[in-house]
Design a protein around this motif. Structure first.
Motif, short mmCIF file in Angstrom:
data_model
loop_
_atom_site.label_atom_id
_atom_site.label_comp_id
_atom_site.label_asym_id
_atom_site.label_seq_id
_atom_site.Cartn_x
_atom_site.Cartn_y
_atom_site.Cartn_z
N VAL A 110 0.68 -1.15 0.03
CA VAL A 110 -0.11 0.01 0.15
C VAL A 110 0.81 1.05 0.03
O VAL A 110 0.58 2.33 -0.78
N THR A 111 2.08 1.26 0.94
CA THR A 111 2.78 2.34 0.96
C THR A 111 3.60 2.63 -0.34
O THR A 111 3.48 3.64 -0.66
N GLU A 112 4.20 1.73 -0.62
CA GLU A 112 5.39 2.00 -1.54
C GLU A 112 4.79 1.92 -3.04
O GLU A 112 5.43 2.78 -4.07
N LEU A 113 3.49 1.21 -3.44
CA LEU A 113 3.05 1.65 -4.74
C LEU A 113 2.42 2.85 -4.62
O LEU A 113 2.48 3.80 -5.74
N GLU A 114 1.80 3.42 -3.62
CA GLU A 114 1.31 4.80 -3.36
C GLU A 114 2.41 5.75 -3.68
O GLU A 114 2.34 6.73 -4.42
N HIS A 120 5.41 8.97 -10.25
CA HIS A 120 5.46 8.86 -11.51
C HIS A 120 4.34 9.76 -12.26
O HIS A 120 4.58 10.26 -13.43
N LEU A 121 3.15 9.93 -11.72
CA LEU A 121 2.10 10.85 -12.14
C LEU A 121 2.52 12.22 -12.19
O LEU A 121 2.35 12.96 -13.19
N ALA A 122 3.41 12.60 -11.18
CA ALA A 122 3.70 14.14 -11.04
C ALA A 122 4.77 14.49 -12.21
O ALA A 122 4.50 15.39 -12.93
N ARG A 123 5.81 13.49 -12.53
CA ARG A 123 6.56 13.69 -13.74
C ARG A 123 5.85 13.62 -15.14
O ARG A 123 5.90 14.43 -15.76
N PRO A 129 11.43 17.53 -10.22
CA PRO A 129 11.61 16.61 -8.87
C PRO A 129 11.43 17.51 -7.71
O PRO A 129 11.51 18.58 -7.67
N GLY A 130 11.33 16.80 -6.66
CA GLY A 130 11.06 17.25 -5.20
C GLY A 130 9.72 17.43 -4.73
O GLY A 130 9.50 17.75 -3.61
N TRP A 131 8.63 16.77 -5.64
CA TRP A 131 7.20 16.67 -5.03
C TRP A 131 7.00 15.38 -4.57
O TRP A 131 7.54 14.14 -5.21
N THR A 132 6.50 15.18 -3.16
CA THR A 132 6.21 13.98 -2.90
C THR A 132 4.58 13.95 -2.67
O THR A 132 3.97 15.13 -2.59
N GLY A 133 3.77 12.94 -2.85
CA GLY A 133 2.31 12.94 -2.57
C GLY A 133 1.80 11.74 -1.84
O GLY A 133 2.37 10.76 -1.51
#
Length: 478
Positions: A110-114, A120-123, A129-133
């Motif tokens: 759950v955690t790592e696929l999220e 990858h969607l952000a890219r 780079p630098g965004w986490t979600g």
């Protein structure tokens, strides 16, 4: 339920789903029902349980006829939506796994696929780079989380001591920003007065000068600016706030910038639309809903932040019973929002993105825009109609005119009546909005199953409703 019984009925439900998707266009979009009708048909809960076959039969007999079909090709209300096959199948797997990814140990997948899919969607959307979600249920909760982080930055002591005795907090948004911003500001203890609605200029853009003046005036009055909210794709008109200019003002003022791209964010996948998003990478947080125009079943809302620790600081609580050997070394999703329980929402988003591919999604988005623009042109060429939004984001905003007889809100009553009459017909479902005191009809195009023929059927129903309403609307001499 014995496993063999699960197997038998899983096949039956799978057949039901496939048949439903194949024939949903033949059903009324909105049911012939009044409030309370369904409740009166439902019996008491059984003491000893019932055969699953009977439950399915009652679902078909009672529940389905009371359902508004969001997956219908002529569902055009509120926002573009369609739950696609890969997303639906993923939801079944999620239910079978029954995971709760509150901490890493509770659900490593759950955690790592999220983390993987949102990065990858952000890219894919063009974010640097630098965004986490993280993934929440809806944009309302994502916005609440973003503004909670903003409040923590503006009032660092509030997490421990609350807001009592603090200066009034202020959040700035346009007059067309979503109502979820108001709810978040209220829930965060800043009250209804904490939201400052800003006007739009003659080009229907948020007035950046008014934003700068409002922040300055509030500071002089002893208020504390907390956040600026820019909307990329407003609900009423899909308008785009001048986010690049708003980012400069927010940076000058040292205020958090949140971007609500819940609806419009999908278009950042299209290179020809990237310029409309220029400046959103300067924000502190961004929300985007794949369950709107990215073919992912409801609910799925992605929140990205720059500086994830600022979001964690607003929510992290130390509870011994939630500690694990991995605490501090792995991501615990519970620390990035108000919910402890975390569904495996990333799985359906991953399935959808893998199945369609980015280029496949782009083709479908462009097709929806073409369909919407074509219908908008037809409406504009038809006597008795006016168009305000021409389908650029898959949304058409239009209204029936009444020959200038609007002294007593005649056109408003007429357009509301048209929306209701079309809904009651079951042919299509539209929604409405009010702009500058005038009622407009909204028609969103974004369902995977919507065809040009569906739009012709919808438009015919709308025209027929107008003619009937012109005759039936009480107290009006047409």
């Amino acid at each position: 339920m014995p496993v063999e019984e699960v197997r038998r009925y899983a096949h039956e439900v799978a057949d039901w789903i496939a048949d439903y998707l194949a024939s949903v266009g033949d059903l009324p979009v909105f049911p012939e029902i009044a409030p309370g009708d369904l409740g009166r048909q439902l019996g008491p809960l059984s003491e000893e349980g019932e055969p699953f076959s009977e439950i399915l039969a009652e679902f078909d007999r009672v529940i389905l006829p009371a359902t508004t079909h969001w997956n219908h090709p002529r569902f055009h209300a509120w926002f573009a939506v369609s739950g696609s096959g890969p997303g639906i199948l993923a939801e079944a797997i999620v239910a079978a796994l029954n995971l709760n990814g509150m901490v890493w140990r509770a659900g490593p997948s759950v955690t790592e696929l999220e983390e993987h899919v949102v990065a990858h969607l952000a890219r894919a959307l063009g974010l640097p780079p630098g965004w986490t979600g993280s993934i929440n249920d809806t944009a309302s909760i994502s916005t609440l989380h973003a503004l909670a982080a903003a409040r923590h930055v503006a009032f660092p002591d509030a997490t421990d001591r609350g807001l009592a005795g603090s200066p009034p907090g202020r959040v700035y948004a346009s007059c067309e920003a979503h109502s979820s911003v108001d709810r978040a500001v209220m829930a965060l203890g800043m009250g209804r007065e904490g939201i400052v609605r800003l006007p739009r200029d003659r080009d229907h853009l948020l007035d950046v000068g008014a934003l700068r003046s409002a922040i300055r005036s509030d500071r002089e009055a002893g208020h504390r600016p907390v956040a600026v909210v820019a909307t990329l794709g407003t609900t009423s008109t899909t308008s785009l706030d001048p986010v690049d200019a708003m980012a400069r003002v927010a940076r000058e003022a040292g205020v958090w910038l949140h971007v609500d791209a819940a609806y419009g964010g999908a278009l950042a996948l299209l290179p020809e639309w990237r310029n409309a998003f220029r400046g959103w990478e300067k924000a502190d947080s961004i929300v985007f809903n794949p369950h709107k125009w990215l073919f992912t079943p409801i609910d799925c809302s992605v929140l990205w932040v720059r500086g994830r620790d600022r979001l964690r600081a607003a929510f992290a609580v130390d509870a011994e019973y939630l500690r694990t050997a991995e605490s501090g070394r792995a991501t615990d999703l519970m620390e990035y929002g108000i919910a402890l329980g975390r569904r495996f929402r990333a799985l359906k988003l991953w399935f959808v993105l893998r199945y369609f591919g980015l280029e496949g999604i782009r083709r479908r988005l462009r097709h929806h825009i073409e369909l919407a623009r074509s219908l908008a042109g037809t409406i504009e060429e038809t006597e008795g109609w006016s168009v305000r939004v021409h389908g650029e984001m898959g949304l058409i905003v239009f209204r029936a005119t009444a020959g200038g007889k609007d002294g007593a809100g005649v056109e408003g009553a007429l357009n509301r009546a048209i929306v209701d009459r079309v809904a009651r017909s079951g042919v299509a479902l539209l929604s409405h909005t009010e702009l500058d005191g005038t009622v407009w009809i909204r028609l969103a195009v974004g369902n995977l199953r919507t065809t040009a023929e569906d739009l012709e059927i919808t438009w015919s129903a709308v025209c027929a409703a107008r003619e009937a309403c012109l005759v039936e609307l009480p107290g009006v001499n047409w």
